[in-house]
Design a protein around this motif. Structure first.
Motif, PDB file in Angstrom:
ATOM      1  N   SER A  38     -80.684  51.386  87.666  1.00  0.00           N
ATOM      2  CA  SER A  38     -78.976  51.447  88.323  1.00  0.00           C
ATOM      3  C   SER A  38     -79.813  52.300  89.520  1.00  0.00           C
ATOM      4  CB  SER A  38     -78.514  52.772  88.076  1.00  0.00           C
ATOM      5  OG  SER A  38     -77.258  53.130  88.258  1.00  0.00           O
ATOM      6  N   GLU A  47     -79.156  50.294  83.722  1.00  0.00           N
ATOM      7  CA  GLU A  47     -77.054  49.710  83.957  1.00  0.00           C
ATOM      8  C   GLU A  47     -77.712  48.576  82.435  1.00  0.00           C
ATOM      9  OE1 GLU A  47     -75.661  48.472  87.423  1.00  0.00           O
ATOM     10  OE2 GLU A  47     -76.616  49.354  88.418  1.00  0.00           O
ATOM     11  N   TYR A  67     -73.860  53.114  82.186  1.00  0.00           N
ATOM     12  CA  TYR A  67     -74.535  53.003  82.460  1.00  0.00           C
ATOM     13  C   TYR A  67     -75.119  54.562  81.425  1.00  0.00           C
ATOM     14  CZ  TYR A  67     -72.752  51.824  87.205  1.00  0.00           C
ATOM     15  OH  TYR A  67     -72.552  50.632  88.369  1.00  0.00           O
TER      16      TYR A  67
END
Length: 106
Positions: free
Chosen positions: A26, A33, A65
């Motif tokens: 991420s 992610e 997340y």
């Protein structure tokens, strides 16, 4: 070819095992992610309550997340299996070590 990943991670005292088509680092520092969750078909006569709970929990979730420190393992698999939640207590599973807190002395 449709790539599928099995992601195993800690969440609130439980070990989650989920399947997804997309996974990447991420832009949010310290997170991965996970997108496009994959759950088993409803054609089975026997329904796994653990998988149903996960399906409900991630219903409508576009992207999740997950903190890198919560990740136990990520595997690329040939096909999806049964997603599940299991108790973490009593198991000897170690998380990645956390970085030291600046300015804190032991």
């Amino acid at each position: 070819m449709n790539t599928i990943f099995k992601v195993i991670f800690f969440n609130q005292g439980h070990v989650y095992e989920v399947y997804a088509r997309q996974i990447f680092q991420s832009e949010l520092y310290g997170f991965i992610e996970v997108e496009e969750f994959v759950f088993g078909e409803r054609s089975q006569v026997v329904v796994d309550p653990s998988e149903e709970k996960l399906k409900t929990e991630f219903d409508g979730v576009k992207r999740s997340y997950i903190p890198m420190t919560s990740v136990i393992r990520i595997d690329e698999v040939a096909k999806e299996g049964v997603s599940k939640i299991s108790e973490a207590k009593g198991e000897k599973i170690a998380q990645f070590p956390l970085p030291p807190v600046p300015g804190k002395k032991d």
